[in-house]
Design a protein around this motif. Structure first.
Motif, PDB file in Angstrom:
ATOM      1  N   ALA A 175     -14.250 -17.655 -38.356  1.00 33.38           N
ATOM      2  CA  ALA A 175     -15.174 -17.629 -37.215  1.00 33.38           C
ATOM      3  C   ALA A 175     -16.027 -18.896 -37.218  1.00 33.38           C
ATOM      4  O   ALA A 175     -17.260 -18.853 -37.130  1.00 33.38           O
ATOM      5  CB  ALA A 175     -16.043 -16.365 -37.232  1.00 33.38           C
ATOM      6  N   ASP A 176     -15.351 -20.054 -37.329  1.00 34.61           N
ATOM      7  CA  ASP A 176     -16.037 -21.351 -37.351  1.00 34.61           C
ATOM      8  C   ASP A 176     -17.052 -21.427 -38.478  1.00 34.61           C
ATOM      9  O   ASP A 176     -18.115 -22.049 -38.337  1.00 34.61           O
ATOM     10  CB  ASP A 176     -16.714 -21.629 -36.005  1.00 34.61           C
ATOM     11  CG  ASP A 176     -15.721 -21.713 -34.849  1.00 34.61           C
ATOM     12  OD1 ASP A 176     -14.632 -22.284 -35.055  1.00 34.61           O
ATOM     13  OD2 ASP A 176     -16.027 -21.200 -33.760  1.00 34.61           O
ATOM     14  N   GLY A 177     -16.729 -20.775 -39.586  1.00 36.12           N
ATOM     15  CA  GLY A 177     -17.596 -20.818 -40.762  1.00 36.12           C
ATOM     16  C   GLY A 177     -18.726 -19.812 -40.751  1.00 36.12           C
ATOM     17  O   GLY A 177     -19.516 -19.759 -41.705  1.00 36.12           O
ATOM     18  N   ARG A 178     -18.812 -18.985 -39.708  1.00 35.14           N
ATOM     19  CA  ARG A 178     -19.914 -18.028 -39.617  1.00 35.14           C
ATOM     20  C   ARG A 178     -19.724 -16.808 -40.502  1.00 35.14           C
ATOM     21  O   ARG A 178     -20.668 -16.064 -40.763  1.00 35.14           O
ATOM     22  CB  ARG A 178     -20.109 -17.585 -38.156  1.00 35.14           C
ATOM     23  CG  ARG A 178     -20.684 -18.692 -37.267  1.00 35.14           C
ATOM     24  CD  ARG A 178     -20.906 -18.233 -35.836  1.00 35.14           C
ATOM     25  NE  ARG A 178     -19.653 -18.112 -35.097  1.00 35.14           N
ATOM     26  CZ  ARG A 178     -19.039 -16.982 -34.817  1.00 35.14           C
ATOM     27  NH1 ARG A 178     -19.560 -15.829 -35.223  1.00 35.14           N
ATOM     28  NH2 ARG A 178     -17.905 -16.971 -34.132  1.00 35.14           N
ATOM     29  N   ILE A 179     -18.500 -16.571 -40.980  1.00 35.40           N
ATOM     30  CA  ILE A 179     -18.226 -15.428 -41.850  1.00 35.40           C
ATOM     31  C   ILE A 179     -17.976 -15.911 -43.273  1.00 35.40           C
ATOM     32  O   ILE A 179     -17.153 -16.800 -43.507  1.00 35.40           O
ATOM     33  CB  ILE A 179     -17.019 -14.615 -41.349  1.00 35.40           C
ATOM     34  CG1 ILE A 179     -17.338 -13.937 -40.015  1.00 35.40           C
ATOM     35  CG2 ILE A 179     -16.603 -13.567 -42.383  1.00 35.40           C
ATOM     36  CD1 ILE A 179     -16.166 -13.184 -39.403  1.00 35.40           C
ATOM     37  N   THR A 180     -18.723 -15.336 -44.217  1.00 42.29           N
ATOM     38  CA  THR A 180     -18.422 -15.498 -45.633  1.00 42.29           C
ATOM     39  C   THR A 180     -18.132 -14.111 -46.201  1.00 42.29           C
ATOM     40  O   THR A 180     -18.415 -13.098 -45.556  1.00 42.29           O
ATOM     41  CB  THR A 180     -19.589 -16.151 -46.392  1.00 42.29           C
ATOM     42  OG1 THR A 180     -20.766 -15.360 -46.198  1.00 42.29           O
ATOM     43  CG2 THR A 180     -19.840 -17.555 -45.893  1.00 42.29           C
ATOM     44  N   THR A 181     -17.582 -14.056 -47.399  1.00 38.45           N
ATOM     45  CA  THR A 181     -17.186 -12.763 -47.964  1.00 38.45           C
ATOM     46  C   THR A 181     -17.671 -12.620 -49.405  1.00 38.45           C
ATOM     47  O   THR A 181     -17.997 -13.605 -50.078  1.00 38.45           O
ATOM     48  CB  THR A 181     -15.660 -12.568 -47.915  1.00 38.45           C
ATOM     49  OG1 THR A 181     -15.022 -13.623 -48.644  1.00 38.45           O
ATOM     50  CG2 THR A 181     -15.160 -12.560 -46.472  1.00 38.45           C
ATOM     51  N   MET A 182     -17.716 -11.371 -49.855  1.00 33.02           N
ATOM     52  CA  MET A 182     -18.076 -11.046 -51.227  1.00 33.02           C
ATOM     53  C   MET A 182     -17.165  -9.917 -51.713  1.00 33.02           C
ATOM     54  O   MET A 182     -16.462  -9.298 -50.920  1.00 33.02           O
ATOM     55  CB  MET A 182     -19.546 -10.598 -51.312  1.00 33.02           C
ATOM     56  CG  MET A 182     -20.551 -11.643 -50.906  1.00 33.02           C
ATOM     57  SD  MET A 182     -22.292 -11.144 -51.164  1.00 33.02           S
ATOM     58  CE  MET A 182     -22.547 -10.027 -49.780  1.00 33.02           C
ATOM     59  N   MET A 183     -17.217  -9.640 -53.012  1.00 35.43           N
ATOM     60  CA  MET A 183     -16.574  -8.465 -53.572  1.00 35.43           C
ATOM     61  C   MET A 183     -17.652  -7.417 -53.828  1.00 35.43           C
ATOM     62  O   MET A 183     -18.786  -7.758 -54.172  1.00 35.43           O
ATOM     63  CB  MET A 183     -15.852  -8.799 -54.875  1.00 35.43           C
ATOM     64  CG  MET A 183     -14.706  -9.796 -54.708  1.00 35.43           C
ATOM     65  SD  MET A 183     -13.364  -9.195 -53.638  1.00 35.43           S
ATOM     66  CE  MET A 183     -12.726  -7.841 -54.637  1.00 35.43           C
ATOM     67  N   ALA A 184     -17.280  -6.120 -53.677  1.00 41.02           N
ATOM     68  CA  ALA A 184     -18.329  -5.103 -53.722  1.00 41.02           C
ATOM     69  C   ALA A 184     -17.882  -3.787 -54.347  1.00 41.02           C
ATOM     70  O   ALA A 184     -17.359  -2.905 -53.669  1.00 41.02           O
ATOM     71  CB  ALA A 184     -18.853  -4.831 -52.310  1.00 41.02           C
ATOM     72  N   PRO A 185     -18.119  -3.605 -55.656  1.00 42.08           N
ATOM     73  CA  PRO A 185     -18.062  -2.242 -56.198  1.00 42.08           C
ATOM     74  C   PRO A 185     -19.244  -1.483 -55.595  1.00 42.08           C
ATOM     75  O   PRO A 185     -20.384  -1.963 -55.645  1.00 42.08           O
ATOM     76  CB  PRO A 185     -18.238  -2.451 -57.703  1.00 42.08           C
ATOM     77  CG  PRO A 185     -18.954  -3.765 -57.838  1.00 42.08           C
ATOM     78  CD  PRO A 185     -18.559  -4.590 -56.650  1.00 42.08           C
TER      79      PRO A 185
END
Length: 431
Positions: A175-185
């Protein structure tokens, strides 16, 4: 490329040297090019010029913990303790959710957040592709993660983990760099230790942060001690969670020693004061955390435990409640609550160019109508934002310099269609 020029406005900048600027702001290529009392050059033909009189401009709000699709469960399980609320109201209903339900609930929450001045949010849930698509469509910024609950057979655990890894890989930077992600327990009480270790290994493999719930209730802390012989902080430390950049939600019940551990590992905390109050989970030790140097931001949690997504309300609660609990009027000043809701939120999710109105920063900002009785006189506008304003005072919203809300109307989403689809999902699921 044409510029966006806001003239004759008042700007809250989050710049410690110039916290409030009266004058003009220039946006070019999605970033702030200038902010100051006098324009460096007159507008050129084709530039968009906005008269900023009777408006206050400030950085967009950053909501660092939530579950957007849970808007479908707003009001479904009120006035209950957390474990009862989860086990009897939330989890049975959430088990019915389809991908379409998650999309409908998320879009409604995005609409609520955007119109209320939130330009970036953290989301932990299931069917996260639908959440990411909704973020992309709306034009918002978000840090997204597939929340993983490990109370299931090993093959299902592995399937969830692979799905979480796939989502994180596919959407990070999109999304043109607007989305970042993480891991989540999801939490120590919903994920066995060996499963958390696998998620930590995946976070290392993908070079991603970790987001989890931690120490939300006394019951959770006591159960963790009974089951594993450790309180949640020591338990997660032992499992390697803090070897990754880490954002934890809640952190209500902490000892002095645990605060030192979180500070040592630079663990960031999302303070969800509205949700914690409603679920009677307690009041986090915010002044002690801030004094220790822990980076603390604000989150609403989901609309089922808040019951709104108004970040102005979270700032106000954070400033007021800790004064009352500590008997100290300077415990959380208005300026600090404002930073927690903006720039500290951005930094909590490792965004270095979001959260302030300064040259070079991304143009994520909002406008508030300050020509209203409850925002007069203009004696201290930072105070007014925290103690007097609400989401309903927001008129306009920009992300990456793109206007997403104008005069209270969302330009990227069909509000009537979203509400109709949401209501249809709710009636099928709940009624």
């Amino acid at each position: 490329m044409p510029k966006l020029i806001i003239q004759n406005g008042i700007f809250i900048t989050n710049d410690e040297n110039k916290p409030v600027v009266e004058g003009h702001m220039v946006v070019e290529h999605g970033r702030i090019a200038f902010i100051g009392a006098e324009l460096p050059e007159p507008p050129a033909p084709g530039d968009e010029v906005i008269d900023g009189r009777r408006r206050l401009y400030m950085p967009g709000l950053v909501n660092t913990h939530g579950h957007a699709a849970m808007s479908l469960l707003r009001g479904v399980g009120d006035d209950l303790a957390l474990q009862v609320w989860l086990q009897e109201k939330m989890w049975p209903n959430e088990a019915k959710f389809t991908a379409d339900d998650v999309r409908a609930g998320t879009l409604l929450s995005i609409l609520e957040m955007l119109k209320g001045g939130t330009t970036c949010f953290v989301d932990m849930y299931d069917h996260m592709d639908q959440v990411a698509l909704a973020v992309e469509q709306a034009g918002m910024r978000a840090s997204l993660t597939r929340g993983v609950i490990g109370l299931c057979p090993p093959d299902v655990q592995q399937s969830k983990l692979e799905e979480a890894k796939r989502f994180a890989r596919d959407w990070n930077g999109k999304a043109d760099g607007r989305i970042t992600t993480m891991m989540a327990p999801h939490a120590a009480y919903t994920c066995p230790p060996d499963y958390i270790e696998k998620i930590v290994a995946a976070a290392h493999e993908l070079n991603l942060p970790i987001h989890t719930h931690m120490s939300e209730t006394i019951h959770e802390v006591r159960e963790n001690e009974a089951q594993y012989g450790l309180r949640p902080v020591a338990h997660l430390e032992k499992l390697g969670v803090f070897t990754r950049p880490c954002l934890v939600a809640h952190a209500v019940h902490l000892t002095d020693e645990e605060i030192d551990v979180l500070c040592k590992y630079d663990v960031r905390i999302s303070h969800n004061i509205g949700s914690n109050l409603k679920l009677a989970s307690g009041v986090a030790r915010l002044p002690e955390l801030l004094n220790a140097g822990v980076l603390v931001s604000l989150g609403t949690d989901g609309a089922a435990s808040n019951n709104n997504l108004d970040m102005f309300e979270e700032m106000r609660l954070a400033a007021l409640v800790h004064k009352g609990v500590s008997f100290e009027p300077t415990a959380v000043p208005a300026w600090q609550a404002l930073r927690m809701g903006t720039i500290d939120g951005a930094r909590s999710i490792w965004l270095q160019d979001v959260g302030s109105l300064q040259p070079g920063m991304k143009a994520d900002f909002i406008a508030i109508d300050i020509d209203q009785p409850h925002l007069l006189p203009h004696s201290n506008l930072i105070s007014h934002v925290v103690y007097s304003a609400s989401a309903k005072d927001v008129t306009d919203v920009w992300v990456d310099g793109r206007e997403l809300v104008r005069n209270g109307e969302c330009k990227t989403l069909d509000e009537e269609r979203i509400k109709a689809e949401f209501n249809a999902c709710y009636k099928r699921l709940i009624v």
